[in-house]
Design a protein around this motif. Sequence first.
Motif, PDB file in Angstrom:
ATOM      1  N   ALA A 187       1.867  -9.376 -14.431  1.00 51.09           N
ATOM      2  CA  ALA A 187       0.371  -8.776 -14.666  1.00 51.09           C
ATOM      3  C   ALA A 187      -0.706  -9.886 -14.169  1.00 51.09           C
ATOM      4  O   ALA A 187      -1.677  -9.302 -13.560  1.00 51.09           O
ATOM      5  N   ASP A 188      -0.565 -11.135 -13.939  1.00 51.06           N
ATOM      6  CA  ASP A 188      -1.464 -12.259 -13.586  1.00 51.06           C
ATOM      7  C   ASP A 188      -1.475 -12.003 -12.015  1.00 51.06           C
ATOM      8  O   ASP A 188      -2.513 -12.179 -11.574  1.00 51.06           O
ATOM      9  N   GLY A 189      -0.499 -11.565 -11.372  1.00 57.78           N
ATOM     10  CA  GLY A 189      -0.544 -11.709  -9.796  1.00 57.78           C
ATOM     11  C   GLY A 189      -0.586 -10.222  -9.088  1.00 57.78           C
ATOM     12  O   GLY A 189      -0.880 -10.217  -8.191  1.00 57.78           O
ATOM     13  N   GLN A 190      -0.687  -9.512 -10.053  1.00 58.42           N
ATOM     14  CA  GLN A 190      -0.952  -7.927  -9.596  1.00 58.42           C
ATOM     15  C   GLN A 190      -2.389  -7.853  -9.074  1.00 58.42           C
ATOM     16  O   GLN A 190      -2.390  -6.986  -7.941  1.00 58.42           O
ATOM     17  N   MET A 191      -3.318  -8.340  -9.445  1.00 60.06           N
ATOM     18  CA  MET A 191      -4.623  -8.171  -8.925  1.00 60.06           C
ATOM     19  C   MET A 191      -4.846  -8.749  -7.509  1.00 60.06           C
ATOM     20  O   MET A 191      -5.205  -8.117  -6.547  1.00 60.06           O
ATOM     21  N   ALA A 192      -4.030 -10.006  -7.467  1.00 56.82           N
ATOM     22  CA  ALA A 192      -3.836 -10.600  -5.990  1.00 56.82           C
ATOM     23  C   ALA A 192      -3.205  -9.746  -5.066  1.00 56.82           C
ATOM     24  O   ALA A 192      -3.655  -9.601  -3.835  1.00 56.82           O
ATOM     25  N   VAL A 193      -2.150  -8.941  -5.490  1.00 57.08           N
ATOM     26  CA  VAL A 193      -1.280  -8.159  -4.629  1.00 57.08           C
ATOM     27  C   VAL A 193      -1.999  -6.864  -4.483  1.00 57.08           C
ATOM     28  O   VAL A 193      -2.069  -6.520  -3.072  1.00 57.08           O
ATOM     29  N   CYS A 194      -2.978  -6.390  -5.198  1.00 57.33           N
ATOM     30  CA  CYS A 194      -3.766  -5.154  -5.010  1.00 57.33           C
ATOM     31  C   CYS A 194      -4.888  -5.789  -3.725  1.00 57.33           C
ATOM     32  O   CYS A 194      -5.082  -4.733  -3.094  1.00 57.33           O
ATOM     33  N   PHE A 195      -5.338  -6.587  -4.180  1.00 58.86           N
ATOM     34  CA  PHE A 195      -6.350  -7.206  -2.850  1.00 58.86           C
ATOM     35  C   PHE A 195      -5.608  -7.105  -1.497  1.00 58.86           C
ATOM     36  O   PHE A 195      -6.455  -6.803  -0.701  1.00 58.86           O
ATOM     37  N   LEU A 229      -3.192  -5.431  -0.551  1.00 60.43           N
ATOM     38  CA  LEU A 229      -2.643  -4.174  -0.065  1.00 60.43           C
ATOM     39  C   LEU A 229      -4.031  -3.468   0.234  1.00 60.43           C
ATOM     40  O   LEU A 229      -4.081  -2.667   1.541  1.00 60.43           O
ATOM     41  N   PHE A 230      -4.909  -3.450  -0.492  1.00 56.76           N
ATOM     42  CA  PHE A 230      -6.323  -2.580  -0.341  1.00 56.76           C
ATOM     43  C   PHE A 230      -7.126  -3.231   0.901  1.00 56.76           C
ATOM     44  O   PHE A 230      -7.618  -2.390   1.675  1.00 56.76           O
ATOM     45  N   PHE A 231      -7.063  -4.468   1.055  1.00 56.65           N
ATOM     46  CA  PHE A 231      -8.027  -5.014   1.872  1.00 56.65           C
ATOM     47  C   PHE A 231      -7.320  -5.807   3.316  1.00 56.65           C
ATOM     48  O   PHE A 231      -8.095  -5.798   4.195  1.00 56.65           O
ATOM     49  N   ALA A 232      -5.946  -5.654   3.360  1.00 56.87           N
ATOM     50  CA  ALA A 232      -5.369  -6.317   4.461  1.00 56.87           C
ATOM     51  C   ALA A 232      -4.159  -5.244   4.876  1.00 56.87           C
ATOM     52  O   ALA A 232      -4.362  -4.693   6.203  1.00 56.87           O
ATOM     53  N   VAL A 233      -3.290  -5.183   4.166  1.00 58.78           N
ATOM     54  CA  VAL A 233      -2.102  -4.080   4.678  1.00 58.78           C
ATOM     55  C   VAL A 233      -2.331  -2.887   4.793  1.00 58.78           C
ATOM     56  O   VAL A 233      -2.058  -2.500   6.012  1.00 58.78           O
ATOM     57  N   ASN A 234      -3.046  -1.990   4.080  1.00 61.96           N
ATOM     58  CA  ASN A 234      -3.221  -0.520   4.123  1.00 61.96           C
ATOM     59  C   ASN A 234      -4.304  -0.531   5.164  1.00 61.96           C
ATOM     60  O   ASN A 234      -4.121   0.365   6.197  1.00 61.96           O
ATOM     61  N   PRO A 235      -5.591  -1.067   5.794  1.00 60.99           N
ATOM     62  CA  PRO A 235      -6.116  -1.194   6.910  1.00 60.99           C
ATOM     63  C   PRO A 235      -5.577  -1.319   7.938  1.00 60.99           C
ATOM     64  O   PRO A 235      -5.810  -0.564   8.981  1.00 60.99           O
ATOM     65  N   ILE A 236      -4.706  -2.480   8.141  1.00 61.97           N
ATOM     66  CA  ILE A 236      -3.882  -2.776   9.282  1.00 61.97           C
ATOM     67  C   ILE A 236      -3.156  -1.567   9.580  1.00 61.97           C
ATOM     68  O   ILE A 236      -2.804  -1.105  10.764  1.00 61.97           O
ATOM     69  N   THR A 289     -11.910   7.659  -9.215  1.00 59.72           N
ATOM     70  CA  THR A 289     -12.400   7.969  -8.139  1.00 59.72           C
ATOM     71  C   THR A 289     -12.762   6.750  -7.040  1.00 59.72           C
ATOM     72  O   THR A 289     -12.757   7.233  -5.899  1.00 59.72           O
ATOM     73  N   ALA A 290     -12.811   5.568  -7.375  1.00 62.55           N
ATOM     74  CA  ALA A 290     -12.829   4.644  -6.507  1.00 62.55           C
ATOM     75  C   ALA A 290     -11.754   4.492  -5.515  1.00 62.55           C
ATOM     76  O   ALA A 290     -12.019   4.359  -4.062  1.00 62.55           O
ATOM     77  N   PHE A 291     -10.369   5.186  -5.628  1.00 61.18           N
ATOM     78  CA  PHE A 291      -9.499   5.339  -4.833  1.00 61.18           C
ATOM     79  C   PHE A 291      -9.639   6.418  -3.823  1.00 61.18           C
ATOM     80  O   PHE A 291      -9.094   6.246  -2.625  1.00 61.18           O
ATOM     81  N   ILE A 292     -10.389   7.562  -4.049  1.00 60.48           N
ATOM     82  CA  ILE A 292     -10.739   8.409  -3.055  1.00 60.48           C
ATOM     83  C   ILE A 292     -11.690   7.697  -1.904  1.00 60.48           C
ATOM     84  O   ILE A 292     -11.539   8.253  -0.811  1.00 60.48           O
ATOM     85  N   ILE A 293     -12.565   6.876  -2.469  1.00 57.38           N
ATOM     86  CA  ILE A 293     -13.513   6.071  -1.425  1.00 57.38           C
ATOM     87  C   ILE A 293     -12.402   5.329  -0.410  1.00 57.38           C
ATOM     88  O   ILE A 293     -12.714   5.390   0.556  1.00 57.38           O
ATOM     89  N   TYR A 294     -11.437   4.579  -1.013  1.00 53.88           N
ATOM     90  CA  TYR A 294     -10.636   3.985  -0.278  1.00 53.88           C
ATOM     91  C   TYR A 294      -9.877   4.919   0.737  1.00 53.88           C
ATOM     92  O   TYR A 294      -9.651   4.557   1.729  1.00 53.88           O
ATOM     93  N   ALA A 295      -9.518   6.083   0.251  1.00 55.84           N
ATOM     94  CA  ALA A 295      -8.626   6.969   1.164  1.00 55.84           C
ATOM     95  C   ALA A 295      -9.469   7.457   2.139  1.00 55.84           C
ATOM     96  O   ALA A 295      -8.948   7.722   3.225  1.00 55.84           O
ATOM     97  N   VAL A 296     -10.766   7.681   1.874  1.00 55.24           N
ATOM     98  CA  VAL A 296     -11.434   8.424   3.016  1.00 55.24           C
ATOM     99  C   VAL A 296     -12.033   7.127   3.907  1.00 55.24           C
ATOM    100  O   VAL A 296     -11.946   7.321   5.343  1.00 55.24           O
ATOM    101  N   GLY A 297     -12.004   5.842   3.263  1.00 49.12           N
ATOM    102  CA  GLY A 297     -12.338   4.869   4.592  1.00 49.12           C
ATOM    103  C   GLY A 297     -11.044   4.589   5.325  1.00 49.12           C
ATOM    104  O   GLY A 297     -11.089   4.341   6.467  1.00 49.12           O
ATOM    105  N   TYR A 298      -9.949   4.832   4.936  1.00 52.79           N
ATOM    106  CA  TYR A 298      -8.792   4.537   5.437  1.00 52.79           C
ATOM    107  C   TYR A 298      -8.628   5.672   6.505  1.00 52.79           C
ATOM    108  O   TYR A 298      -8.095   5.479   7.694  1.00 52.79           O
ATOM    109  N   LEU A 299      -8.895   6.989   6.054  1.00 45.40           N
ATOM    110  CA  LEU A 299      -8.711   8.093   6.976  1.00 45.40           C
ATOM    111  C   LEU A 299      -9.855   7.874   8.233  1.00 45.40           C
ATOM    112  O   LEU A 299      -9.438   8.097   9.328  1.00 45.40           O
ATOM    113  N   VAL A 300     -10.983   7.378   7.824  1.00 41.98           N
ATOM    114  CA  VAL A 300     -12.072   6.993   9.011  1.00 41.98           C
ATOM    115  C   VAL A 300     -11.490   5.933   9.734  1.00 41.98           C
ATOM    116  O   VAL A 300     -11.547   6.049  11.321  1.00 41.98           O
TER     117      VAL A 300
END
Length: 118
Positions: free
Chosen positions: A32-40, A42-49, A89-100
Amino acid sequence: MREGRFRAAAGIMSSGIVMLLLPWLAVRFVNADGQMAVCFILFFAVNPIYMIGTGIFAGQDIKGLWHLPVVSSVLFLLGVWIFFDMGETAFIIYAVGYLVLGILSMAASGIIRKRRSI
């Protein structure tokens, strides 16, 4: 024709791995302590790349692979809703950003490819 189907299937399978398997691995195997770092990561490095790479890949054959950025964004949304928080709903914003990101990189890749062939 057959090569196009193979490329589309390979793109969809890789999207499934990145957008569904990686969030599951983050929830399942990271404490649980490391999940936030892993999510960051994923969301800001792995998925956009990954989305930029998907767009570049789709730009090689826009008519046959235009759907890959859309499928990747939908799989991202499904993955985070299943493994993190359903309906957030925040994930929808991420999905739209990734789509763009995917569409812009697909368009840029298609334009560059077209200019090189002339």
